[in-house]
Design a protein around this motif. Sequence first.
Motif, PDB file in Angstrom:
ATOM      1  N   LEU A   1      -6.644   2.244  -5.278  1.00 36.93           N
ATOM      2  CA  LEU A   1      -5.245   2.667  -5.232  1.00 36.93           C
ATOM      3  C   LEU A   1      -4.445   2.035  -6.370  1.00 36.93           C
ATOM      4  O   LEU A   1      -3.627   2.701  -7.011  1.00 36.93           O
ATOM      5  CB  LEU A   1      -4.636   2.286  -3.879  1.00 36.93           C
ATOM      6  CG  LEU A   1      -3.155   2.623  -3.698  1.00 36.93           C
ATOM      7  CD1 LEU A   1      -2.940   4.128  -3.784  1.00 36.93           C
ATOM      8  CD2 LEU A   1      -2.631   2.080  -2.375  1.00 36.93           C
TER       9      LEU A   1
ATOM     10  N   TYR B   1       0.835  -1.204   0.000  1.00 37.26           N
ATOM     11  CA  TYR B   1       0.000   0.000   0.000  1.00 37.26           C
ATOM     12  C   TYR B   1       0.869   1.253   0.000  1.00 37.26           C
ATOM     13  O   TYR B   1       0.619   2.207  -0.747  1.00 37.26           O
ATOM     14  CB  TYR B   1      -0.916  -0.026   1.215  1.00 37.26           C
ATOM     15  CG  TYR B   1      -2.108   0.902   1.135  1.00 37.26           C
ATOM     16  CD1 TYR B   1      -3.317   0.455   0.615  1.00 37.26           C
ATOM     17  CD2 TYR B   1      -2.037   2.209   1.594  1.00 37.26           C
ATOM     18  CE1 TYR B   1      -4.428   1.289   0.552  1.00 37.26           C
ATOM     19  CE2 TYR B   1      -3.137   3.056   1.528  1.00 37.26           C
ATOM     20  CZ  TYR B   1      -4.331   2.585   1.006  1.00 37.26           C
ATOM     21  OH  TYR B   1      -5.417   3.429   0.942  1.00 37.26           O
TER      22      TYR B   1
ATOM     23  N   THR C   1      -5.896   6.005   3.700  1.00 40.41           N
ATOM     24  CA  THR C   1      -4.598   5.509   4.169  1.00 40.41           C
ATOM     25  C   THR C   1      -4.663   5.174   5.653  1.00 40.41           C
ATOM     26  O   THR C   1      -4.139   4.138   6.092  1.00 40.41           O
ATOM     27  CB  THR C   1      -3.506   6.560   3.915  1.00 40.41           C
ATOM     28  OG1 THR C   1      -3.466   6.883   2.522  1.00 40.41           O
ATOM     29  CG2 THR C   1      -2.153   6.055   4.360  1.00 40.41           C
TER      30      THR C   1
ATOM     31  N   TRP D   1      -6.491   1.837   6.155  1.00 36.99           N
ATOM     32  CA  TRP D   1      -5.712   0.670   5.725  1.00 36.99           C
ATOM     33  C   TRP D   1      -4.582   0.374   6.719  1.00 36.99           C
ATOM     34  O   TRP D   1      -4.367  -0.787   7.085  1.00 36.99           O
ATOM     35  CB  TRP D   1      -5.140   0.901   4.336  1.00 36.99           C
ATOM     36  CG  TRP D   1      -4.416  -0.303   3.796  1.00 36.99           C
ATOM     37  CD1 TRP D   1      -3.082  -0.559   3.859  1.00 36.99           C
ATOM     38  CD2 TRP D   1      -5.009  -1.423   3.140  1.00 36.99           C
ATOM     39  NE1 TRP D   1      -2.792  -1.762   3.277  1.00 36.99           N
ATOM     40  CE2 TRP D   1      -3.957  -2.324   2.823  1.00 36.99           C
ATOM     41  CE3 TRP D   1      -6.298  -1.759   2.775  1.00 36.99           C
ATOM     42  CZ2 TRP D   1      -4.180  -3.528   2.172  1.00 36.99           C
ATOM     43  CZ3 TRP D   1      -6.531  -2.962   2.127  1.00 36.99           C
ATOM     44  CH2 TRP D   1      -5.474  -3.829   1.823  1.00 36.99           C
TER      45      TRP D   1
ATOM     46  N   PRO E   1      -8.178  -0.574  -1.572  1.00 38.67           N
ATOM     47  CA  PRO E   1      -6.938  -1.007  -2.238  1.00 38.67           C
ATOM     48  C   PRO E   1      -7.052  -1.112  -3.746  1.00 38.67           C
ATOM     49  O   PRO E   1      -6.097  -0.822  -4.463  1.00 38.67           O
ATOM     50  CB  PRO E   1      -6.664  -2.381  -1.604  1.00 38.67           C
ATOM     51  CG  PRO E   1      -8.001  -2.841  -1.118  1.00 38.67           C
ATOM     52  CD  PRO E   1      -8.732  -1.621  -0.690  1.00 38.67           C
TER      53      PRO E   1
ATOM     54  N   GLY F   1      -9.969   1.251   3.173  1.00 38.73           N
ATOM     55  CA  GLY F   1      -8.706   1.678   2.576  1.00 38.73           C
ATOM     56  C   GLY F   1      -8.721   1.697   1.065  1.00 38.73           C
ATOM     57  O   GLY F   1      -7.802   2.249   0.446  1.00 38.73           O
TER      58      GLY F   1
END
Length: 712
Positions: free
Chosen positions: A483, A412, A431, A434, A480, A478
């Motif tokens: 991201l 991450y 962030t 996570w 992911p 988070g």
Amino acid sequence: MDEQVVAVSTDKVTDKVTNKTPVRNTWPLYVLFIAVAGVVGAVLAWGFLSESLAALGIPDPGPVTTAGLPFLRAAGWILAALSAGSFMASTFFITPRKTGDEGTNPSYLNKAYLSVDGSIAARTGAVAALCFGLIALLMIPMVMSDLSGQPFSDAIQINNIMIAFQQVALAKAWTWVAVFALITGAAGLFSKRWISQPLLLVFSIIMVIPIGLEGHSASGGNHDFGTNSLLWHLLLMLLWVGGLMALIAHARRIGPNMDVAVKRYSIVATYAVIGMTISGIVNALLRVEFSDLFSSNYGLLVVAKAVGVVVVGLFGLAHRMTSIPKLEKNPRNATVFTRIAIVEVLVMAAVTGIAISMGRTPPPAPLQQDLSVMALEMGYSLEKEPTLFNVFTMWRFDLMLGAIGILMLAMYVRGLVVLRRKAKKWNHLRTFWWVLGCITLVVTVSSGIGMNMPAMFSMHMIAHMLLSMVVPVFLVLGAPLMLIMESVDPGEPGRPGLHEWAAVVADNPLTKFLLHPAVNTIQFIVIFYALYLTPLYETMVSEHAGHLIMNFVFVISGYLYYWEMIGPDPKPEERTHVSRLAWLVFSMPFHLFFGVYLMQLQVVLAEDFYSQLALPWPVDLEYDQLVGGGIAWASGSFPLIIVFGYLFRGWFREERTNERTYEKRAQETDFADADEYNKMLARMNQGHDLHGDYYSETFGERSGEAARKDKE
């Protein structure tokens, strides 16, 4: 396993295009790799036969078992690696056929068919899995012969095979291997689309896990460390060796995009070398003292295996320095890569044979042995009664979920670094969630909570609630997948990469099925009831493998549930907040009743197992189970209330958004909708026929007969 005639059709390759490099079959190399691994394992196991039999206290089972068992097991590992590596190649290394909408549809891979090379790789993986499944079936009587000392001709009789099924744990493990391998192989033979390849890759990995949960590492003290480190070691070896064999086959049939395939495999190999080195060192330190490395047969095998891994690592370095630069200049010129890779696999096959012989060679006795029931059952002993405070001062790092938590955090952070280089913005609150989720995961499984989880029902329930109700909430927030898709650029048309793979994870038929509210709610509720209302809990809690499986199921089940409920990541179908609130309200009584049921339960779950642990502090099992039920009731409802508040707030925002949209449209149309609505209300108050007025306004002063026809 791969046919020259079919391979030649790939991009219609000719000798002129490929600098007169002929397309060659790879199956003779597969046979060579299997033979090297099997012969090395059989020779070493035969050389240490007397020591093994003396340590085990069993008679000689005869040459068929003595040589056949290590040979077949080593051959099986090479076949399993070939299967996993081939499916990894058809998934990530070999691009599928173009669908025509690569640039407009992020999840176009759902419809993509395998290319010719991808089909060959998938068929190779399927045949290798089937062969591995047949070896697994043969290993059942072979294991019975080895452990009992009876000849193989006696062990293969049906009565003895049934005894092996019922009483021999290793035979049961090979049975599960056969089931998974045969299913994987049969499914792989009929796979035509790319979307099936990731699932086949997962199953090709799962099919070897039962064997990783048995052996020296799964028994005695510290077997939690031993089993987890061995699993990492075996799975990484599977991908390392298998991926290299798949690349060799791809190069020998002059497959396209060889440069991309080697680059991607290089990343896998780098992490595999690091992971195998760490896990191998951990596992070795649990079995031998430093002084035993050169004074015992087991220690010598450890040293030989370590040297082999280093040699293979040097071959990998040679690839980076020589092969990859040449492939970047000319992707068709894979001769240098193939020559180095073949030697590398031969060395790794020999290392595999050494590893197999270690399984039949008893390690030296430890200087200090903990023979307590706790150490034998859990891998370690507990000395202090857990309290609210000291559970956070106890520490025993979990090599499986603890390591996964650290890896997820590292990946991450890497994604955030890439985003910062691209000057893209990212919500810092995501962030925070996570990082909090990864830390909570590591602390849950590695602190006193995880240490006491196998010994007390109340601590088990605390860990269960954290892993299924708390950690997944933090992780899904988070985002992911978002991201990944933000930090990684889309691949070139026809050459999908991490961006496209993440898009497929977010939108594919399986995800759509699992995230359907009915399916998702049922799977989340059924996990609770199926585990604790059936004998399954007693079976799972008494084995380290059972704890490992439960922990993974808790996290995955919770992640799927909360991803559909509150996850900002893209989903196959985005439902309204009202719909999700309705499903949440529907599920809440089931969660609350579950805790009440446990508190009222008169039977102590897994009483025999908990009683035999003989903890150094007094434990009332009935009261401890009552506490566990209270924890399930209280902690189970608390996260759901938070999710309820999150969805309610989202519903409120959704309504505000709709309201602003309506007001904007009203201003743009000079409130035409409102005026029309007011006119309709006025007509209703005056008792007018709204339908007749509508047709009158629509068709003007037409004749009554025409108006009636228009109405009809």
